[in-house]
Design an enzyme around this catalytic site. Structure first.
Site, PDB file in Angstrom:
ATOM      1  N   TYR A  32      47.045  46.776  37.415  1.00 37.42           N
ATOM      2  CA  TYR A  32      46.503  45.492  37.851  1.00 37.42           C
ATOM      3  C   TYR A  32      46.566  44.311  36.717  1.00 37.42           C
ATOM      4  CZ  TYR A  32      43.312  42.165  40.014  1.00 37.42           C
ATOM      5  OH  TYR A  32      42.587  41.023  40.364  1.00 37.42           O
ATOM      6  N   SER A  87      43.463  36.762  36.467  1.00 35.38           N
ATOM      7  CA  SER A  87      42.186  37.735  36.449  1.00 35.38           C
ATOM      8  C   SER A  87      42.003  37.581  34.792  1.00 35.38           C
ATOM      9  CB  SER A  87      42.340  38.853  36.700  1.00 35.38           C
ATOM     10  OG  SER A  87      41.393  39.824  36.452  1.00 35.38           O
TER      11      SER A  87
END
Length: 268
Positions: free
Chosen positions: A158, A145
């Site tokens: 995350y 990501s």
């Protein structure tokens, strides 16, 4: 499309979102695809739909990627029913549901997010890679990501999880040097999925990354077209696939590193 006939793929988080797109895209290219997810009914439905649409062999295997025994049983079943896994895609993982700074986060929920990505990716690689090494053939892709490379105040778990996956990928790729087993980090961009839409930061966003662009890079990796990027980060929706094919990165390009503060930095 690249013809990947005869190869076996294992995709985690396969019942919905990016995982579901990957299963269908790889099956359409001739791969036999095993999908892993926790919710068995939804997974079975998704894999059956892919098989009907593509004519490919599919297998639904319900498993918890954070449970060692569950992962080992799932990988064993895939190997027995479809054959040796030649492409592993670590896609499963949770997000920070509360979206708050870390000092306000629920510790158990925060750690569950990190565990789902890092422990899940580790256990799948641990179960699959030895068989790849034995056959000297295989590719491992972890879904990274943009938050792998920069902090976000409301998605600390995350961010930590995706950064951890990048370091895991580089360690794996380094250990595999000299073999024909490679490991990659692929950031899918902002794909329109239920998980993405649940994140406050993407409310009102419209410039979605087409999921087929993610599939195309995964397929190119499976075909051995991007081997020079092993241990490095690529990004669907930004990186041009033809440029990736033609480029050989050098040094620490697209890897996690500290930047020196200047020419006199002793760590530079």
């Amino acid at each position: 499309m690249a013809d990947l006939s005869g190869q076996v793929a294992l995709v985690t988080g396969a019942s919905t979102g990016i995982g579901r797109h990957l299963v269908e895209g790889l099956a359409a290219r001739g791969m036999a695809v095993a999908g892993v997810a926790r919710t068995e009914d939804r997974l079975r439905t998704a894999m059956a739909e892919v098989a009907a649409a593509t004519g490919a062999r599919t297998l639904a295997v319900a498993a918890d990627v954070t449970d060692r025994a569950s992962v080992e049983d799932a990988v064993g079943r895939v190997r027995e029913e479809l054959g040796p896994v030649e492409l592993l895609v670590n896609n499963a993982g949770l997000i920070d549901e509360l979206e708050v700074p870390l000092w306000e986060a629920d510790p158990d929920q925060w750690w569950d997010v990190v565990t789902s990505h890092v422990k899940g990716g580790f256990l799948l690689a641990r179960a699959v890679v030895p068989w790849m090494v034995l056959r000297n053939r295989g590719r491992v892709i972890s879904l990274a990501s943009g938050m792998s490379t920069r902090a976000n105040p409301d998605y600390s778990a995350y961010s930590v999880a995706k950064t951890g996956l990048m370091r895991l990928t580089e360690s794996l790729a380094t250990a595999l040097e000299g073999s024909d087993v490679r490991a990659f980090d692929l950031a899918p961009g902002v794909v329109d999925t239920p998980m993405t839409r649940s994140m406050h930061m993407w409310q009102g966003f419209a410039d979605w990354t087409p999921p087929e662009q993610v599939v195309q890079i995964v397929a190119a990796i499976a075909a051995g077209e991007l081997d020079q990027w092993s241990g490095r980060f690529v990004r669907a929706g930004k990186d041009d696939l033809d440029v990736l094919r033609a480029t050989t990165p050098e040094g620490a390009a697209r890897q996690l590193r500290l930047r020196p503060y200047g020419d006199d930095d002793p760590l530079g």
